[in-house]
Scaffold this active site. Structure first.
Site, mmCIF file in Angstrom:
data_model
loop_
_atom_site.group_PDB
_atom_site.id
_atom_site.type_symbol
_atom_site.label_atom_id
_atom_site.label_comp_id
_atom_site.label_asym_id
_atom_site.label_seq_id
_atom_site.Cartn_x
_atom_site.Cartn_y
_atom_site.Cartn_z
ATOM 1 N N ALA A 123 0.846 -1.232 -0.049
ATOM 2 C CA ALA A 123 0.097 0.011 -0.027
ATOM 3 C C ALA A 123 0.914 1.269 0.226
ATOM 4 O O ALA A 123 1.822 1.319 0.762
ATOM 5 C CB ALA A 123 -0.802 0.052 1.187
ATOM 6 N N ALA A 124 0.646 2.028 -0.972
ATOM 7 C CA ALA A 124 1.341 3.414 -1.183
ATOM 8 C C ALA A 124 0.107 4.534 -0.999
ATOM 9 O O ALA A 124 -0.872 4.220 -0.869
ATOM 10 C CB ALA A 124 2.260 3.330 -2.263
ATOM 11 N N SER A 125 0.905 5.668 -1.152
ATOM 12 C CA SER A 125 -0.077 6.984 -1.098
ATOM 13 C C SER A 125 -0.782 6.974 -2.201
ATOM 14 O O SER A 125 -1.946 7.566 -2.406
ATOM 15 C CB SER A 125 0.750 8.370 -1.102
ATOM 16 O OG SER A 125 1.882 8.369 -2.318
ATOM 17 N N LEU A 126 -0.193 6.708 -3.309
ATOM 18 C CA LEU A 126 -1.481 6.658 -4.537
ATOM 19 C C LEU A 126 -2.360 5.509 -4.695
ATOM 20 O O LEU A 126 -3.561 5.709 -5.095
ATOM 21 C CB LEU A 126 -0.447 6.612 -5.908
ATOM 22 C CG LEU A 126 0.332 7.967 -6.214
ATOM 23 C CD1 LEU A 126 0.872 8.153 -7.486
ATOM 24 C CD2 LEU A 126 -0.928 9.310 -6.211
ATOM 25 N N GLN A 128 -2.814 0.845 -3.938
ATOM 26 C CA GLN A 128 -2.551 -0.489 -3.292
ATOM 27 C C GLN A 128 -2.812 -1.489 -4.303
ATOM 28 O O GLN A 128 -3.441 -1.486 -5.234
ATOM 29 C CB GLN A 128 -3.134 -0.541 -2.040
ATOM 30 C CG GLN A 128 -4.680 -0.802 -2.132
ATOM 31 C CD GLN A 128 -5.511 -0.733 -0.790
ATOM 32 O OE1 GLN A 128 -5.062 0.053 0.214
ATOM 33 N NE2 GLN A 128 -6.275 -1.554 -0.310
ATOM 34 N N VAL A 129 -2.065 -2.490 -4.052
ATOM 35 C CA VAL A 129 -1.712 -3.732 -5.031
ATOM 36 C C VAL A 129 -2.382 -4.924 -4.308
ATOM 37 O O VAL A 129 -1.952 -5.215 -3.221
ATOM 38 C CB VAL A 129 -0.563 -3.963 -5.401
ATOM 39 C CG1 VAL A 129 -0.243 -5.079 -6.138
ATOM 40 C CG2 VAL A 129 0.238 -2.864 -5.985
ATOM 41 N N LYS A 143 -3.406 -2.993 -9.262
ATOM 42 C CA LYS A 143 -2.922 -1.733 -8.858
ATOM 43 C C LYS A 143 -4.333 -0.626 -8.598
ATOM 44 O O LYS A 143 -4.740 -0.249 -9.955
ATOM 45 C CB LYS A 143 -2.053 -1.158 -9.378
ATOM 46 C CG LYS A 143 -1.443 0.202 -8.824
ATOM 47 C CD LYS A 143 -0.141 0.649 -9.372
ATOM 48 C CE LYS A 143 0.367 1.890 -8.830
ATOM 49 N NZ LYS A 143 1.706 2.324 -9.476
ATOM 50 N N ASP A 278 13.608 4.582 -10.742
ATOM 51 C CA ASP A 278 13.416 4.368 -9.215
ATOM 52 C C ASP A 278 13.552 2.929 -8.976
ATOM 53 O O ASP A 278 12.875 2.198 -8.475
ATOM 54 C CB ASP A 278 12.072 4.817 -8.794
ATOM 55 C CG ASP A 278 11.875 4.863 -7.287
ATOM 56 O OD1 ASP A 278 13.015 5.211 -6.829
ATOM 57 O OD2 ASP A 278 10.897 4.763 -6.743
#
Length: 550
Positions: A123-126, A128-129, A143, A278
């Site tokens: 889970a990230a700021s934009l 989640q998978v 995603k 990245d």
């Protein structure tokens, strides 16, 4: 009301940052006296504070921090390094919200997705998978963008634009920088990241580059299940690349993985000009057969044909250790501003080349080289292309990953075969060498043709008395400044003594009240004398600091 509270929260963080920077700029705020080491430690604390603030502000500001990490011309190297390591990890949204987004985005196609795992893989700021299966049996990951993110993003970006306008109006912060233009660029990039269709195109293009390489795996895109807010990719499980113990247990040689990764990355830069920007350990994994797996294609870098040709010329100059030509190529690429004194730049570049290209190569050569480059461009008339910063940062990150796999790993040592195409040509045609020779002959001819004109201009300026020779000796300047301050202090002391004597004489006369006049005149003189003593003592302390060039 929510928008107002959000704006106040952002402005509070901005004002606090400006206050801290103002405080750090005052030598008297350092306990025990100002030193370069104390300032560096405090700057490191500020960088950590800014990173924590960006994380607390949420999605848009996390991405803003990642973009600022590609601007070493406006941030100190320590801040750039801290922001470059910015990785967002936030609590996952509820599974019901994920299903709502899927149903709204996919409609009837949502029936193709079965066995959707309610526990996210990440889970990230934009987004989640989540792992899932399709009716066809294909294993995939979905995603899914966080609900309501678009509105929050646009609100934050609007406040960013206001902050940029305020910074631009400040004389010290706005000089040499275009904050509104940076804010507009951030807006363009961040809004594009909200569209997962762009990331799907990036993933497909990146996968196409390595279709013939069995050592590299990139998940395929399931286009019919991908929309603006949902991205569906093949599920490719693997061992996290920096988990050396797990790799050894699986019978995989970590050194071989590091070499495969380095080769794939150099191929991205030299052959394709389209690269993963990245490559931190969370975006790299190793399959059971030792193949390298890339994840997350939201941040990709693109080297234009013109920049690749210019980089080729820089690589050739660096290989020949010709710092003068390298600086000229950097000026031609717009990295260094025209009309500046390039002498100090050449000396620094010469030292950088000597350290980076002299065997035996150090394990962190790229990391040190990028650090030197960031120190060079900060606060100076340099403007590194964002793509080049992404290249340096990605190489530095991958070098760190390689060292975690193999302590003897050196990216510079294995880069030569991949840099030979850049060192021998600047394009892809058979006549490139002749074109390069023609270009160099043309450049030499233009310089030779311009030499008489430049000589005539110099002689004319000499005859008119306009040609000046400026010699600056640091020690002489300090001595002259010290002498001037001492002379002013002596003059003020004499004047102060005369006024005090006058006040004493008049006070002993028949009209003692008149002694107020010389005493009143002595007051501003005394204050000026006191400020002069403080300035002299401060200069003496600063001159005693190691590395002081005052």
């Amino acid at each position: 009301m929510l928008g107002l509270l959000r704006a106040l929260r952002i402005w509070r963080a901005v004002l606090m940052l400006l206050l801290l920077l103002w405080w750090d700029g005052k030598p008297w705020t350092y306990r025990g006296g100002f030193t370069a080491e104390r300032r560096a430690r405090r700057q490191q604390q500020r960088a950590r504070w800014l990173t924590a603030e960006l994380l607390s502000l949420g999605s848009a500001f996390i991405k803003l921090g990642q973009l600022l990490s590609a601007r070493p011309d406006i941030l100190p190297a320590g801040w750039v390094a801290e922001l470059a390591a910015l990785q967002d990890s936030v609590p996952a949204v509820s599974f019901d919200q994920v299903q709502t987004v899927l149903e709204r985005e996919l409609g009837q196609r949502c029936a193709e997705v079965i066995d959707l795992d309610p526990e996210p893989l990440g889970a990230a700021s934009l987004a989640q998978v989540h792992r899932a299966s399709l009716r066809s049996g294909r294993q995939v990951v979905l995603k899914v963008q966080r609900p309501g993110l678009d509105r929050l993003f646009r609100l934050d970006l609007e406040v960013m634009q206001q902050v940029a306008a305020v910074l631009q109006r400040n004389p010290s912060w706005g000089r040499g920088r275009d904050w509104p233009a940076m804010a507009r660029e951030c807006r363009r990039v961040l809004l594009r990241e909200l569209d997962f269709r762009v990331e799907a195109q990036y993933a497909a293009r990146f996968r196409q580059q390595f279709l013939d390489d069995e050592r590299i795996r990139i998940p395929g895109v399931i286009w019919e299940l991908s929309t603006r807010r949902v991205l569906c990719l093949d599920y490719l499980p693997g061992i996290k690349i920096n988990d050396r113990e797990a790799l050894l247990e699986a019978g995989i040689d970590p050194a071989a993985v590091a070499e495969v990764g380095a080769a794939s990355y150099l191929k991205q830069l030299v052959r394709f000009g389209f690269f993963h920007a990245d490559p931190h350990p969370g975006n790299l994994a190793v399959a059971s057969d030792g193949a390298l797996i890339y994840y997350d294609f939201g941040m990709m870098g693109l080297l234009s044909e013109g920049l690749r040709r210019r980089l080729g010329a820089m690589v050739r100059a660096a290989a020949a250790r010709d710092s003068a030509v390298l600086v000229e190529e950097m000026q031609a690429a717009g990295v260094i501003s025209r009309g500046i004194d390039v002498g100090p730049v050449r000396r620094l570049v010469r030292l950088m080349l000597q350290e980076a290209l002299t065997p035996p190569f150090t394990a962190n050569a790229i990391d040190k080289l990028s650090g030197d480059l960031y120190d060079l461009v900060y606060g100076q008339p340099f403007r590194l292309p964002v793509e080049l910063i992404f290249v340096m940062r990605a190489l530095s990150t991958f070098e760190g990953v390689g060292r975690s796999l193999d302590p003897a790993f050196s990216l510079v040592a294995i880069a030569k075969p991949y840099l030979l195409p850049l060192m021998t040509s600047s394009g892809s045609g058979s006549n490139d060498l002749f074109n390069e020779l023609g270009r160099q002959v043309g450049a030499l001819s233009s310089r030779a043709a311009a030499f008489p004109r430049r000589l005539d201009e110099s002689l004319e300026r000499l005859e008119q008395g306009d040609l000046q020779l400026q010699v600056r000796l640091g020690e002489s300047d300090r001595q002259f400044r010290r002498m001037a301050l001492a002379q002013q202090s002596i003059g003020q002391s004499v004047l102060l003594g005369c006024l005090a004597l006058c006040a004493a004489i008049v006070g002993a006369s028949a009209r003692p009240l008149w002694s107020i006049l010389p005493a009143a005149a002595a007051l501003p003189v005394g204050l000026g004398w006191f400020r002069m003593q403080v300035k002299i003592r401060r200069d003496q302390r600063l001159e005693q600091l190691p590395g002081s060039n005052r």
